[in-house]
Every structure is written in structure tokens, then in C-alpha cells.
Design an enzyme around this catalytic site. Structure first.
Site, PDB file in Angstrom:
ATOM      1  N   ALA A   1       0.687  -1.173  -0.008  1.00 33.64           N
ATOM      2  CA  ALA A   1      -0.046  -0.058  -0.117  1.00 33.64           C
ATOM      3  C   ALA A   1       0.641   1.275  -0.018  1.00 33.64           C
ATOM      4  O   ALA A   1       0.607   2.080  -0.907  1.00 33.64           O
ATOM      5  CB  ALA A   1      -0.928   0.050   1.194  1.00 33.64           C
ATOM      6  N   TYR A   2       1.955   1.161   0.752  1.00 33.79           N
ATOM      7  CA  TYR A   2       2.789   2.458   0.812  1.00 33.79           C
ATOM      8  C   TYR A   2       3.536   2.653  -0.513  1.00 33.79           C
ATOM      9  O   TYR A   2       3.601   3.664  -1.132  1.00 33.79           O
ATOM     10  CB  TYR A   2       3.873   2.117   1.857  1.00 33.79           C
ATOM     11  CG  TYR A   2       4.955   3.118   2.057  1.00 33.79           C
ATOM     12  CD1 TYR A   2       4.616   4.616   1.997  1.00 33.79           C
ATOM     13  CD2 TYR A   2       6.301   2.681   2.875  1.00 33.79           C
ATOM     14  CE1 TYR A   2       5.457   5.448   2.164  1.00 33.79           C
ATOM     15  CE2 TYR A   2       7.107   3.848   2.867  1.00 33.79           C
ATOM     16  CZ  TYR A   2       6.743   5.277   2.644  1.00 33.79           C
ATOM     17  OH  TYR A   2       7.917   6.044   2.919  1.00 33.79           O
ATOM     18  N   GLY A   3       3.897   1.556  -0.984  1.00 30.96           N
ATOM     19  CA  GLY A   3       4.700   1.617  -2.411  1.00 30.96           C
ATOM     20  C   GLY A   3       3.773   2.143  -3.494  1.00 30.96           C
ATOM     21  O   GLY A   3       4.116   2.833  -4.084  1.00 30.96           O
TER      22      GLY A   3
END
Length: 253
Positions: free
Chosen positions: A155-157
Site C-alpha cells: 500500500a505504501y509503495g
């Protein structure tokens, strides 16, 4: 150091960590600082540090997920200092975790505080910069978006890779107006990273072994001063790129 006298820098998340380090480096180079963050006391502390160096700074409360807040700080910056020459889109909420554990709310907040907030501010400052003959915009990404093992960082990426796409588009569309747009991917001694190291000592030890220079970047000296240099005329032909300030760890090729 690059001379930023007469320049105005708007920095989100300037109350601590990377944002504060950039604010101090830019102030030392002569820029006027618009320091924004969610906690007034923190950005006021940054403004005091800038004043101790003989610089000028205004502290402003801003939630980057709120479009009205973003417009308000841009208006305040132009009223206080006459315009904006540098935008640093540093503030970001990070959605971490295994995909099945990341909530819709966390994922959406990542996009609201990251690429959407960056895009909103970019669009607000673009005409201001154009009338001043150009400017420099810095968006923030992470090597988390290109890890060989994306587990826990998906999700962060996704959020950070979206930001990189916006940087490329803005660089293409606004270059003729003299506006350069760059993505920065730093490793720095931020409170968030320090907390992660303390809570994940085994993974942190392995992490340090992957950094050729063997250390995390210093907030002002390694990250802030590099961004100051990127604002200067000697770097005036660089735009649309992702610049890793990470001690040589990531490969964005």
C-alpha cells in the site's frame, strides 16, 4: 552553498524530521520559509530555529488532506512574502501492513495526504511560480515502491509510485514555464524511522547492511542541503527525475 536569497520556500510537515531539516538548510541559504504542519507548537519551534539563524519564517497549521487548508497556506505565503519559488511536498501519512490488514481508510488517507495533496499544492503554486519566472517542486517517494520483496509495503509503495508519476507529468507539462519538478527518495533520521529501528532491531540491522555508506542520512546536512543544491542554477537542467538520497541503497533504474 547555493544562494537562495530572495526565494520563498513552502514546506509541508516542517515541524520535525525531514521537513524541519529542509527548512533549516533553506533558511541558512537565505530563503524565507513557510513552515506548515498539523501541530502549531512544532512549526513554531521550527520558525524560532530559523529566526536564530537570522532568517524569516511563518508557522502555519495545515492538514494536507484538507483542500481548504492547502489554499489557505498558499494565500498566506504570497501575502507574507510575495510569492513562492520552492514547494516541498514532504508531509505524508503512511499506510503500512500486509495487504489483507490495510484498511480502506488507511489506504485512502495515504493517497489523500500523498499524491492528492501534492497535486493540489502543485496546481496552486504553478501560476505563482510561472509569474516569477519559474520554480522548483519537490515530491517525496520511497524505495519501498521498488523493493524486491513488497510484502508489508504494498500500500505504501502504491502511494509513492503514484507520486512519482505525477512528478514526471508535471515536469513534462510545466517545463516551458521554468518549473522543475523532482522526486526525492530519502533515508533520514526522522522520528518515524527512528521508531521503526527501535521496534524492529533485527530487520533494522539487516537494513543498515544494504546501505553502501553504512548510515542513515542526517536531516539538515544530508537531505536539506542536497535539496538546497538542487534548487540552484547548476542543477537547472534536471527535472522529472527521482533523486535517491539514501546512501546508495536503492536502484531506481
Amino acid at each position: 552553498m547555493t544562494d537562495l536569497n530572495g526565494k520563498v520556500a513552502l514546506i509541508t510537515g516542517a515541524g520535525q524530521g525531514v521537513g524541519q531539516g529542509i527548512a533549516l538548510a533553506m533558511a541558512s541559504a537565505g530563503a524565507d520559509i513557510v513552515a506548515t504542519g498539523r501541530t502549531l507548537a512544532k512549526v513554531e519551534a521550527t520558525a524560532r530555529l530559523v529566526a536564530q539563524r537570522g532568517g524569516r519564517a511563518i508557522p502555519l497549521v495545515c492538514d494536507v488532506k484538507n483542500a481548504d487548508d492547502l489554499k489557505a497556506v498558499v494565500d498566506a505565503a504570497t501575502q507574507a512574502f510575495g510569492g513562492i519559488d520552492v514547494l516541498v511536498n514532504n508531509a505524508q501519512e503512511v499506510p503500512l501492513g500486509l495487504l489483507e490488514d490495510v484498511t480502506d481508510e488507511a489506504f485512502l488517507n495515504g493517497f489523500l495526504s500523498g499524491p492528492l495533496a501534492s497535486l493540489r499544492l502543485m496546481k496552486l503554486v504553478k501560476p505563482i511560480m510561472a509569474t516569477r519566472g519559474g520554480g522548483t517542486i519537490f515530491n517525496f517517494a520511497s524505495s519501498a515502491g521498488i523493493r524486491w520483496d513488497m510484502a508489508f509495503y504494498g500500500a505504501y509503495g502504491a502511494v509513492k509510485q503514484a507520486t512519482r508519476a505525477l512528478t514526471r507529468a508535471a515536469a513534462s507539462e510545466w517545463g516551458r514555464a521554468g518549473i522543475r519538478v523532482l522526486t526525492i527518495a530519502p533515508h533520514a533520521e526522522s522520528p518515524g524511522l527512528k521508531g521503526w529501528i527501535e521496534n524492529n532491531p533485527t530487520e533494522a540491522e539487516a537494513f543498515f547492511k544494504t546501505i553502501p555508506l553504512g548510515r542513515i542520512g542526517r536531516l539538515e546536512e544530508d537531505i536539506g542541503r542536497a535539496i538546497v543544491a538542487l534548487c540552484g542554477p547548476d542543477m537547472g537542467y534536471l527535472t522529472g527525475a527521482t533523486v535517491p538520497l539514501d546512501g546508495g541503497q536503492a536502484n531506481f533504474d
